[in-house]
Design a protein around this motif. Structure first.
Motif, PDB file in Angstrom:
ATOM      1  N   GLU A 165       0.834  -1.206   0.000  1.00 26.76           N
ATOM      2  CA  GLU A 165       0.000   0.000   0.000  1.00 26.76           C
ATOM      3  C   GLU A 165       0.871   1.259   0.000  1.00 26.76           C
ATOM      4  N   PHE A 166       2.028   1.150   0.631  1.00 28.22           N
ATOM      5  CA  PHE A 166       2.914   2.315   0.691  1.00 28.22           C
ATOM      6  C   PHE A 166       4.200   2.061  -0.114  1.00 28.22           C
ATOM      7  N   GLY A 167       4.083   1.229  -1.137  1.00 28.12           N
ATOM      8  CA  GLY A 167       5.225   0.951  -2.016  1.00 28.12           C
ATOM      9  C   GLY A 167       6.421   0.449  -1.227  1.00 28.12           C
ATOM     10  N   GLN A 168       7.581   1.017  -1.518  1.00 27.12           N
ATOM     11  CA  GLN A 168       8.825   0.579  -0.879  1.00 27.12           C
ATOM     12  C   GLN A 168       8.804   0.734   0.648  1.00 27.12           C
ATOM     13  N   TRP A 169       7.917   1.608   1.157  1.00 27.28           N
ATOM     14  CA  TRP A 169       7.902   1.876   2.596  1.00 27.28           C
ATOM     15  C   TRP A 169       7.091   0.841   3.356  1.00 27.28           C
ATOM     16  N   SER A 170       6.362   0.011   2.629  1.00 25.47           N
ATOM     17  CA  SER A 170       5.537  -1.000   3.312  1.00 25.47           C
ATOM     18  C   SER A 170       6.415  -1.947   4.133  1.00 25.47           C
ATOM     19  N   ARG A 171       7.575  -2.301   3.596  1.00 24.54           N
ATOM     20  CA  ARG A 171       8.450  -3.233   4.321  1.00 24.54           C
ATOM     21  C   ARG A 171       8.923  -2.601   5.639  1.00 24.54           C
ATOM     22  N   LEU A 172       9.277  -1.319   5.563  1.00 23.07           N
ATOM     23  CA  LEU A 172       9.756  -0.654   6.782  1.00 23.07           C
ATOM     24  C   LEU A 172       8.629  -0.551   7.820  1.00 23.07           C
TER      25      LEU A 172
END
Ligand code: MFK
Ligand code: FAD
Length: 504
Positions: free
Chosen positions: A105-112
């Protein structure tokens, strides 16, 4: 006797109280993403300090057990877990612990975002974090392998937020001959079947997620002359479901659950595979390379368990220091005690920043946005972060227990669990020396490029720090260390692995 009773240490909110986590996310994340996820992180920070923490403790007090036979003598091999363990399964699904990085949902920031939740969840979760680590690893393998059965059948369950649909996965690599030397230690044989499946025969010596719905495992495919290829080139990766549609075990016998120093919450068992139906996921002989994608994820989870344990115990110790009075004042008013807590704080902050940074790199890789430099850094930093944070966690948890005095040694406080569970972090998912070899493997395979990538990234950051923040004196020592690192990287580019080990 006197009326005195010592006040116990308390946690309030593991997000709001974590200066390092909050500051890192504020520095690195776009404002709109941080704003969107902050309410969830704050709510979750409170939950891990309250109801989730209570469930985790119940798992420690009610460890799983194995019932091998029913009253009439039939073999059942039922792993009986407590209600709290099963509730944690449901909470994990509802909280999206696995789903978040794959929903993107938050692109690359989803993992963080997931990494931030794991850092808080892991030490509270009664080690439900362990099956979750392997579940995340299996999800990543499903995504990267592109295997249609894994993607169509398992993946939707692994990323489900519905507890009734959510599956966990195991990771069966270790056999009696070898947990580190998997390439030579794996004896399990895969016999091809006419319908394209394989049947596995072997003995898996450690399985921590014995109650999992599925697993990824390694075996040697038998050819039509009955021969198998030895060594790493003989290993392939398999996917199997532990039970059939009627709930019967897939020709798996749970031989026993292990009696362990710690991780008592986990049903770690020994499994006999006797014709277990499995589906080959990797190309033949590419099993270790394929499961390496899982290892990257589980090693990052391990590091998050380390950073999370240190943070949780330290917060308890800090709170206790404001409640315990000795020699006429609170222990937080004794400079020497505060120095001890300060040292623990430094280790904890360092570990947290390191693993968050690895999480950022993983987020970029998840979304195919990682530059070559970032991919190399992820490859190098994953084993380093795992091996280093595991050692830090043991040291900090030991010091942490001491900071409660005698109470730190008393079981009813729940504190000893931190230390015995930390001790496993340097053993499973690759011991410290095996991971040191993995660092050398990454160096040799990339001809030193992993270190060069690290060097240029760090040099650029240093330059920024010197210019912007006038940190010249403290940067000089780091610069010197970097130059030494670079010299080693150049050596690595030209050396054989064995010589490199000596040089390292
Ligand atoms: C909250 C807590 C979270 C954690 C929960 C965990 C629960 C417990 C679960 C377990 O403990 S599961 C078991 C974990 N086991 C290990 O971690 C095994 C440790 N041993 C190793 O890591 C050995 O180094 C290894 C098995 C990988 C050695 O195998 P090989 O086959 O002798 O290694 P080789 O020949 O160097 O590499 C084979 C291929 O894999 C190469 O690819 P290529 O064929 O394309 O050249 C390697 O590059 C690749 N490879 C190996 N390690 C890699 C890797 N690729 C990427 N990353 C890596 N780390
Ligand atoms: P060994 O490989 O025999 O290692 C013994 C010692 O030799 C270690 O100190 C090691 O560092 C050292 N050593 C090995 N190779 C080298 C080398 N090349 N150079 C220098 N030193 C070396 N495994 C799974 O597959 N799935 C699970 O779910 C799982 N759960 C586990 C749960 C628990 C609680 C524990 C304790 C283990 C679990 N494991 C699991 C197994 C774990 O991954 C292995 O125990 C671990 O990888 C080490 O392997 P080993 O036990 O064979 O040790």
């Amino acid at each position: 006797v006197g009326p005195f009773f010592q006040d116990k240490p308390r946690l309030t909110n593991m997000y709001l109280e974590d200066v390092t986590l909050k500051a890192y996310l504020k520095r690195i994340m776009p404002e709109e993403v941080l704003q969107a996820i902050t309410p969830d992180l704050e709510r979750f920070g409170r939950r891990v300090a309250t109801d989730i923490g209570v469930l985790g403790r119940e798992c420690e007090l009610n460890p799983p057990y194995l019932t091998q036979y029913d009253a009439w003598g039939r073999r059942t091999d039922e792993v009986v877990t407590c209600q709290a363990w099963r509730t944690l399964h449901d909470i994990s699904a509802e909280e999206g612990i696995i789903a978040i990085p794959y929903e993107r949902e938050f692109g690359q920031w989803s993992r963080l975002y997931q990494v931030a939740k794991l850092h808080m969840f892991n030490p509270a979760s009664g080690l439900y974090s362990c099956p979750l680590a392997m579940t995340d690893g299996a999800t990543k393998v499903a995504e990267l392998s592109g295997d249609s059965l894994l993607l169509e059948r398992a993946y939707p369950h692994l990323v489900s937020r519905n507890p009734a649909d959510f599956w966990t996965s195991g990771q069966w690599m270790t056999e009696r001959r070898g947990g580190s030397d998997v390439a030579n230690g794996t004896e399990t044989i895969a016999v091809p079947q006419e319908d394209g499946t394989h049947r596995l025969y072997g003995y898996k010596w450690f399985s921590s997620a014995t109650d999992a719905d599925m697993t990824l495992t390694l075996a040697r495919v038998m050819d039509n002359t009955g021969e198998v290829v030895q060594g790493t080139r003989g290993l392939s990766l398999f996917y199997l479901e532990t039970r059939d549609s009627s709930g019967q075990l897939n020709n798996i016998q749970v031989q026993r659950l292990k009696n362990k120093l710690g991780t008592r919450q986990l049903p770690t068992g020994e499994l006999l595979l006797d014709g277990t139906v499995a589906h080959k996921v990797s190309d033949e002989g590419r099993g270790v390379a394929a499961i390496a994608d899982m290892l990257t994820i589980t090693r990052i989870h391990n590091s998050l368990m380390a950073s999370g344990c240190m943070r949780r115990l330290l917060n308890l110790a800090r709170d206790y220091s404001t409640r315990r009075r000795v020699f006429g004042k609170l222990i937080c008013e004794h400079p020497l005690h505060m120095q001890t807590l300060g040292r623990m704080e430094t280790e904890t902050r360092g570990a947290t920043l390191l693993v968050l940074e690895v999480g950022r790199l993983l987020g970029l890789q998840d979304c195919q946005m990682a530059s070559e430099q970032y991919q190399l850094m992820l490859r190098l930093l994953t084993p380093i972060t795992k091996l280093y944070t595991a050692k830090q966690a043991v040291a900090v948890c030991s010091e942490g227990l001491e900071s409660f005095g005698g109470q730190g040694y008393i079981e009813d406080t729940g504190l000893p669990t931190f230390l015995r569970d930390a001790q496993v972090l340097s053993i499973w998912e690759g011991t410290t020396n095996v991971l040191s070899h993995d660092v050398l493997r990454s160096l040799v395979k990339t001809k030193g490029a992993v270190l060069q990538a690290f060097y240029s990234d760090t040099a650029a950051r240093l330059k920024q720090a010197v210019v912007k923040e006038n940190l010249r004196p403290s940067c000089q020592a780091v610069e010197l260390a970097l130059h030494k690192t670079m010299a080693f990287a150049q050596k690595a580019a030209s050396q054989e692995p064995a010589k490199l080990e000596v040089a390292a």
